[in-house]
Scaffold this motif. Structure first.
Motif, PDB file in Angstrom:
ATOM      1  N   TYR A 807      57.428  28.552  62.472  1.00  0.00           N
ATOM      2  CA  TYR A 807      56.456  29.607  62.060  1.00  0.00           C
ATOM      3  C   TYR A 807      55.159  29.231  61.517  1.00  0.00           C
ATOM      4  O   TYR A 807      55.363  29.179  60.170  1.00  0.00           O
ATOM      5  CB  TYR A 807      57.019  30.877  61.469  1.00  0.00           C
ATOM      6  N   GLU A 809      52.386  30.232  60.481  1.00  0.00           N
ATOM      7  CA  GLU A 809      51.442  31.098  59.827  1.00  0.00           C
ATOM      8  C   GLU A 809      52.249  31.614  58.648  1.00  0.00           C
ATOM      9  O   GLU A 809      51.641  32.542  57.834  1.00  0.00           O
ATOM     10  CB  GLU A 809      51.002  32.087  60.797  1.00  0.00           C
ATOM     11  N   ARG A 817      60.562  23.157  61.111  1.00  0.00           N
ATOM     12  CA  ARG A 817      60.932  23.843  62.114  1.00  0.00           C
ATOM     13  C   ARG A 817      62.676  23.567  62.073  1.00  0.00           C
ATOM     14  O   ARG A 817      63.084  23.171  60.961  1.00  0.00           O
ATOM     15  CB  ARG A 817      60.732  22.739  63.482  1.00  0.00           C
ATOM     16  N   LYS A 859      52.732  34.119  64.812  1.00  0.00           N
ATOM     17  CA  LYS A 859      52.867  33.031  65.757  1.00  0.00           C
ATOM     18  C   LYS A 859      54.077  32.629  65.465  1.00  0.00           C
ATOM     19  O   LYS A 859      54.536  32.244  64.290  1.00  0.00           O
ATOM     20  CB  LYS A 859      51.804  31.874  65.525  1.00  0.00           C
ATOM     21  N   GLU A 861      56.392  29.195  67.312  1.00  0.00           N
ATOM     22  CA  GLU A 861      56.256  28.097  68.331  1.00  0.00           C
ATOM     23  C   GLU A 861      57.839  27.935  68.617  1.00  0.00           C
ATOM     24  O   GLU A 861      58.599  27.571  67.777  1.00  0.00           O
ATOM     25  CB  GLU A 861      55.865  26.869  67.451  1.00  0.00           C
ATOM     26  N   SER A 863      60.189  25.102  71.058  1.00  0.00           N
ATOM     27  CA  SER A 863      60.054  23.917  71.628  1.00  0.00           C
ATOM     28  C   SER A 863      61.432  23.564  72.177  1.00  0.00           C
ATOM     29  O   SER A 863      62.435  23.776  71.686  1.00  0.00           O
ATOM     30  CB  SER A 863      60.004  22.769  70.522  1.00  0.00           C
ATOM     31  N   THR A 881      56.329  22.914  74.425  1.00  0.00           N
ATOM     32  CA  THR A 881      56.230  23.570  73.257  1.00  0.00           C
ATOM     33  C   THR A 881      55.304  24.954  73.944  1.00  0.00           C
ATOM     34  O   THR A 881      54.218  24.542  74.383  1.00  0.00           O
ATOM     35  CB  THR A 881      55.633  22.979  72.083  1.00  0.00           C
ATOM     36  N   LYS A 882      55.590  26.000  73.082  1.00  0.00           N
ATOM     37  CA  LYS A 882      54.826  27.126  73.526  1.00  0.00           C
ATOM     38  C   LYS A 882      54.641  28.214  72.325  1.00  0.00           C
ATOM     39  O   LYS A 882      55.531  28.178  71.777  1.00  0.00           O
ATOM     40  CB  LYS A 882      55.426  27.999  74.648  1.00  0.00           C
ATOM     41  N   THR A 883      53.556  28.673  72.149  1.00  0.00           N
ATOM     42  CA  THR A 883      53.319  29.582  70.924  1.00  0.00           C
ATOM     43  C   THR A 883      53.377  31.026  71.394  1.00  0.00           C
ATOM     44  O   THR A 883      52.676  31.399  72.451  1.00  0.00           O
ATOM     45  CB  THR A 883      52.009  29.227  70.306  1.00  0.00           C
ATOM     46  N   ARG A 885      53.737  35.181  70.122  1.00  0.00           N
ATOM     47  CA  ARG A 885      53.624  36.088  68.998  1.00  0.00           C
ATOM     48  C   ARG A 885      54.403  37.211  68.817  1.00  0.00           C
ATOM     49  O   ARG A 885      54.954  37.707  69.881  1.00  0.00           O
ATOM     50  CB  ARG A 885      52.027  36.781  69.116  1.00  0.00           C
TER      51      ARG A 885
END
Length: 887
Positions: A807, A809, A817, A859, A861, A863, A881-883, A885
């Motif tokens: 996270y 933010e 992570r 956000k 993330e 992985s 990896t993809k972000t 919400r």
């Protein structure tokens, strides 16, 4: 008229009649008593365990109740209750039993396999072997002895937060999620799925906030923040208590926020019993209740300590008999007898669930035969787990696998032919052990020339060249040693047995018969002989012993368990004259633990490393097997070699003497492989930069050598992954005594790791593609993540898929992570599979400063790959990896 002789005969007959009448009365009474107690509800198998247990407890006297709260609970014949010792271990196979059993890789090695299915099967097999041991002990009338019961004080699910901790080898590594999943698999495999009976009883330890240092563990007080407590130290315990339904919990030695863990308001009463609603039993760690008043100084005496521990839910006391003071506590009104009943109900419920009060015909596990010990299936699984555990740290220029067609190979190092190192600690004893040297010999056969040199010890280059001097020992004209064995640890009173022995060379498993009635704990021995020198010069005596010893020459004490010479060894140099006789005596005593005592003799010499390197320089390949050993790291040990202290390490660097030898071997220009055996992370700065191939083999169990050879020569494609971070240097580590997680483990470490958590190479390559996730995630909802995995190389192999969340933010505390999913998958060359994970709401949550779970917004993330994202070390897998919400 009766003569004196007649009167004597009459008297004898009368006494005989009285004796036999008394004996008959006793027998009748016993039969009646047996018939009487068998009619009690506690023995009625038609009733529930709850009803039976309450009936049993209601029939106990106060003295009997207190006795049942000791780990060595005595028999109560009037109720038919057999004696039982709660203390047993099954860390990686049944431990410390006098019978041969299957030994699997050490726990940290099994964790490196990242395979919960394999671990569950290992636990299942171990539980069956444990049942066979218990059944055999019962048949021999020994079922009340320590290390023969069915309550196993395993798994150790403490977080391996610092690589200096010597007991980290017993854990599943540094990550709470990996530890939770592996611990859950172990518990379920060990306890079984029978709706009524337990196969065996697992015990989650050490609750809580416990991971060294060893030398000060009895007096340490740790006060982590609520954030670290709930984010790092408690998740695995919560998983095992609330979901895996572990039967037991062991509270730790240290204090938590000023209260001993076994008497902690927060840990024991609030979290364990109230929040988690734990219904099982709690045992103290062994001698932990003594620590209340001896080291923590939080209680004035044994009575107050015992009362407080019970009031906090510690049901059984291990190690001593401090709980006997509960009698005094009840009589003084410090604790109600009804409070003891609560603990007794928990304890007897566990025993009933293990089938100890039911006929064998009703309990399928009680019918487990002795033939289950070391079956081919179990030994094959031990080999499989050893193979799975091996981590290929580095493989430059495809040094590995080695060719089987080589003509000459050199195998060197202190662990190359070390039968002790492969077994780790808390281990059993198998009937066969394969070291690395033997595994390589078996692999290559007689056609290949093999040179073996131990070369060095772990921390120095001075070895004892052993000499066969057995024929130079005698006592009173008889060859060998006079051996005197005592059934106490103090060499007091008359010996249990005196006999002549050829040499002093003994290794006993705990509980194994030594001589007569003596078992391999809480005993002592004295070995006496005259040594006759056959030449002028000197001889060096070396002593290896667990627990304590003294060594005398001509009635002068020259060595004991607390002395070491400048080499750090337990040796004494004796100057000799040809034909002279020297009286030598070894006094040895053993409390708990494996019992071993060895007296060896020879010449202590500094290794000529240049000559050794010259002998191997024309080999086609050189395999150096080094690292460290459970003889150096472990639980509260008397070890003070350079870099080691009391079972822990003072430095994580590979001992300098090993690096120096590796430099010399590198200079030969030959293919060089470094096989590391260890229970913890080792810093390898020189080796990483200069040694082409590095394999981490941990303490691999009875088949370690076969697994190592399989990997070295390509018969097994390695896929192990590190369950701990391998740091570059000691300077990367915070204060050992600090339980603040800042800059610790991969989740919070801000530096560059030498080999990161999750790292491991392969002989093939894998590619990830087509990562699929939802576009947005609703707070509190589960969701699915999937991707396609392809073996793009030319060899079949396993890949360990790892899923991490981050996270970026989050304003408050959060891991860099965190692992949230893993799966070990087998793929043939060219094969593709879809891998998927379903993440629960709890898996996506973070812990706030107060220790409560919450779902951060913004956000997230995700992985997915064969390693952590953004690793600088080369791996065989890309990471997707993809972000997303979170709403």
């Amino acid at each position: 008229m009766k003569t004196p002789t007649t009167r004597r005969l009459c008297s004898v007959k009368a006494h005989r009649a009285i004796f036999f009448l008394s004996l008959l009365t006793i027998l009748i009474a016993n039969v009646c008593q047996a018939q009487s107690f068998k009619g009690f509800p506690m023995w009625d198998t038609n009733l529930s365990f709850e009803v039976r247990v309450k009936d049993l407890v209601s029939r106990l006297t106060l003295e009997e109740k207190v006795g049942q709260m000791l780990n060595a609970a005595p028999a109560i014949p009037r109720l038919g209750i057999p004696a039982y010792d709660w203390w047993n271990e099954v860390l990686h196979g049944v431990a410390r039993t006098p019978f041969h059993v299957t030994v699997y890789p050490q726990a940290i090695g099994m964790a490196a396999g990242w395979d919960s299915t394999s671990l569950a099967m290992m636990a299942h097999y171990s539980a069956l072997e444990g049942r066979a041991v218990f059944n055999k002990a019962t048949a021999l009338g020994r079922n009340n002895e320590r290390y023969l019961g069915l309550t196993y004080w395993t798994p150790n699910i403490n977080i391996f937060r610092d690589p200096r901790w010597g007991r980290g080898q017993e854990t599943y590594g540094e990550d709470p999620f990996l530890t939770s999943m592996l611990g859950r698999a172990f518990v379920r495999g060990l306890q079984g799925d029978d709706p009524k009976y337990l196969k065996a009883a697992a015990c989650a330890k050490h609750f809580a906030v416990h991971s060294g240092p060893e030398p000060s563990r009895h007096s340490d007080n740790f006060s982590p923040s609520n954030y670290d407590l709930w984010d790092t130290y408690l998740p695995a315990f919560k998983e095992l208590v609330t979901k895996a339904k572990v039967e037991g919990v062991m509270c730790a030695y240290n204090a938590f926020h000023g209260q001993p863990c076994c008497g902690s308001d927060v840990l024991m009463n609030d979290i364990l019993r109230k929040q988690w609603q734990f219904k099982g039993y709690v045992t103290s760690d062994c001698w932990a209740i003594d620590d209340f008043f001896k080291f923590h100084k939080t209680h004035p005496d044994a009575t107050s300590a015992s009362v407080d521990a019970v009031l906090h839910g510690t049901d059984v006391e291990c190690g001593t008999d401090v709980y006997k003071s509960l009698l005094d506590g009840v009589k003084k009104g410090m604790i109600a007898e009804a409070q003891l009943d609560i603990s007794l109900i928990r304890l007897f419920t566990t025993r009933y669930r293990l089938g100890m009060f039911d006929p064998v015909s009703m309990v399928k596990y009680a019918q487990t035969p002795e033939s289950i010990l070391e079956t081919a299936e179990h030994k094959a699984h031990s080999l499989k787990m050893a193979q799975q555990s091996i981590v290929l740290l580095k493989n430059e220029g495809n040094t590995l696998p080695l060719s089987k067609n080589i003509k000459k190979i050199a195998v060197l190092g202190p662990n190359a032919d070390n039968r002790i190192v492969v077994l780790g600690n808390y281990n059993g004893q198998p009937s066969e052990i394969i070291t690395a040297l033997q595994g390589i010999k078996n692999k290559l056969g007689q056609e290949v020339e093999l040179i073996y040199e131990k070369a060095i010890n772990f921390t120095n280059d001075t070895l004892l060249a052993y000499a066969n001097v057995t024929n130079q020992y005698s006592w009173e004209g008889k060859p060998g040693f006079k051996a005197e064995y005592y059934n106490n640890v103090a060499l007091q009173g008359e010996p249990e047995m005196v006999r002549m022995e050829k040499s002093v060379d003994h290794l006993w498993q705990e509980g194994e018969a030594v001589v007569g009635r003596i078992r391999a704990n809480n005993f002592s021995a004295r070995y006496s002989a005259h040594y006759k020198a056959d030449e002028d010069g000197y001889i060096t005596f070396e002593i290896e012993a667990d627990d304590g010893y003294r060594f005398f020459v001509n009635d002068k004490e020259v060595l004991n368990a607390w002395q070491r010479n400048r080499w750090g060894a337990r040796t004494y140099k004796l100057d000799t004259k040809k034909g002279a006789s020297y009286k030598i005596v070894v006094e040895y005593w053993q409390g708990e633990g494996k019992a071993n005592v060895h007296l060896r003799a020879g010449l202590l010499e500094k290794s000529n490393l240049s000559a050794i390197v010259n002998r191997v320089k024309d080999a086609d390949a050189i395999v150096y097997v080094g690292g460290i050993s459970p003889q150096l790291e472990g639980e509260e040990m008397r070890v003070d070699f350079p870099g080691f202290n009391g079972g822990d390490r003072t430095s994580i660097l590979l001992p300098a003497v090993q690096t120096e030898l590796l430099k010399m071997l590198k200079g030969t220009g030959k293919p060089l492989v470094f096989v590391v055996m260890t229970g913890s992370a080792i810093a390898l700065p020189y080796e990483d930069q200069n040694i082409p191939a590095i394999v981490n083999a941990w303490y691999g169990g009875q088949s370690a050598g076969t697994a190592i050879a399989d990997v070295l020569f390509g018969d097994y494609n390695p896929a192990g992954r590190l369950p701990v971070t391998f740091y570059k240097a000691d300077s990367d580590l915070p204060d050992f005594k600090s339980y603040d997680m800042n800059n610790r483990t991969y989740r919070y470490f801000k530096g560059d790791a030498l080999y990161p958590f999750g790292h491991g190479l392969s002989y093939t390559s894998f590619q990830y593609s087509k990562l699929k996730t939802p576009g947005k995630i609703k707070s509190g909802a589960s969701f699915k993540v999937s991707a396609t995995l392809t073996n793009t190389g030319k060899k079949d192999g396993d890949e360990v898929v790892q899923l991490y969340l981050a996270y970026p933010e989050v304003a408050g505390k959060a891991p860099i992570r965190a692992l949230k999913g893993f799966n070990r998958i087998r793929l043939k060359a060219g094969e593709s599979k879809t891998v998927s994970f379903t993440l629960s709401p709890e898996q996506c949550q973070l812990v706030n400063e107060e220790g409560a779970l919450y779902q951060p917004k913004g956000k997230m993330e995700i992985s997915l790959g064969g390693a952590q994202p953004q690793q600088k070390q080369k791996t065989t897998s890309n990471v997707l990896t993809k972000t997303l919400r979170v709403r």
